[in-house]
Design an enzyme around this catalytic site. Structure first.
Site, short mmCIF file in Angstrom:
data_model
loop_
_atom_site.label_atom_id
_atom_site.label_comp_id
_atom_site.label_asym_id
_atom_site.label_seq_id
_atom_site.Cartn_x
_atom_site.Cartn_y
_atom_site.Cartn_z
N HIS A 11 -9.38 -3.44 -2.21
CA HIS A 11 -8.36 -2.73 -1.44
C HIS A 11 -8.77 -1.27 -1.26
CE1 HIS A 11 -3.99 -2.13 -0.28
NE2 HIS A 11 -4.42 -0.89 -0.44
N GLU A 12 -9.21 -0.64 -2.34
CA GLU A 12 -9.59 0.77 -2.28
C GLU A 12 -10.90 0.95 -1.53
OE1 GLU A 12 -6.09 1.13 -4.14
OE2 GLU A 12 -7.24 2.56 -2.95
N CYS A 16 0.84 -1.20 0.00
CA CYS A 16 0.00 0.00 0.00
C CYS A 16 0.87 1.24 0.00
CB CYS A 16 -0.93 0.00 1.21
SG CYS A 16 -2.09 1.38 1.27
N LEU A 17 0.48 2.24 -0.79
CA LEU A 17 1.25 3.48 -0.84
C LEU A 17 1.30 4.16 0.52
CD1 LEU A 17 0.09 5.09 -4.21
CD2 LEU A 17 2.27 3.99 -3.73
N HIS A 50 -10.36 1.17 2.11
CA HIS A 50 -9.93 2.50 2.53
C HIS A 50 -11.13 3.41 2.80
CE1 HIS A 50 -5.57 2.60 2.41
NE2 HIS A 50 -5.55 2.01 1.23
#
Length: 237
Positions: free
Chosen positions: A195-196, A152-153, A199
């Site tokens: 994943h997004e 992850c960034l 968030h």
């Protein structure tokens, strides 16, 4: 599918099999959600979130929020007015994603707590398909789940296996407010979306890791916490 070769906004670049699976889809209501790692719905419904102000306010240029920045856990507001600020935010998020070698990015990762994500499975402008999803909702999921590596960034240096549905159906709006329905039968695309989407619910990918992966990432996580606290102290001074 694994998220590899860069830190992820899969927030990272995903690499892997990219096989297409024609999986039957299961209604959202039948999924287990006994814990944050068991499925979606671990936090209050995104529908219950307050509406975002219009225009959406943020500072340019955008930059990645690193764990444990509290904005990564904050409630993300619904986008109800699709004005120029929404379209500008989507464009700037896409730029950050490409600049950081990502294939996906969620708005809270750049400190903007609204329900928006962008992604491109190729991770390169001019290749693949760019997606902008506002107010996304999970409609159905596949029966099959797969483990694969993610990064992850917002978590440089942290990597580990995460279990995801291999197929998923979602409804959302694009940056102009038009309705969008996607049936993601490619595990690669399904993983990026999940994943997004996590968030947007305030769920971070290490929340879904098994203990062995958390143990392997202890040093990296502690380093991020120490660096964040150090930066906060510098600001206070």
């Amino acid at each position: 599918v694994s998220i590899a070769t860069a830190s992820c906004g899969v927030c990272a670049r995903l690499t892997g099999r990219r096989t297409r699976l024609a999986l039957s889809l299961v209604p959202q209501a039948t999924r287990r959600s006994s814990s944050p790692a068991a499925g979606f719905g671990a936090r209050p419904s995104l529908d219950a979130a307050p509406a975002a102000p219009s225009p959406i306010a943020y500072e340019s240029p955008l930059s990645i929020c690193l764990y444990p920045d509290p904005r990564l856990r904050a409630v993300n507001k619904r986008i109800v007015k699709f004005d120029e600020s929404v379209r500008r935010l989507a464009e700037e998020m896409m730029e950050v994603m490409y600049d950081d070698d990502g294939v996906g990015l969620a708005a809270p990762q750049v400190g903007v707590n609204v329900q928006m994500m962008v992604f491109n499975p190729e991770g390169e402008r001019g290749r693949g398909t760019e997606y902008v999803l506002c107010n996304p909702r999970v409609v159905k999921t596949g029966k099959n789940r797969e483990f694969d590596e993610e990064g992850c960034l917002s978590f440089p240096g942290v990597r580990g296996d995460v279990e995801r549905y291999a197929a998923i159906k979602v409804e959302a709006q694009d940056e102009r407010g038009d309705a969008v329905t996607l049936t993601l039968k490619d595990p690669w695309l399904a993983r990026i979306f999940q994943h997004e989407f996590d968030h947007l619910e305030g769920v971070l990918f290490h929340d879904r890791m098994e203990e062995k992966w958390l143990a392997k990432n202890t040093d990296a996580l502690e380093k991020l916490v120490d660096e964040y606290q150090g930066d906060k102290q510098k600001v206070a001074l």
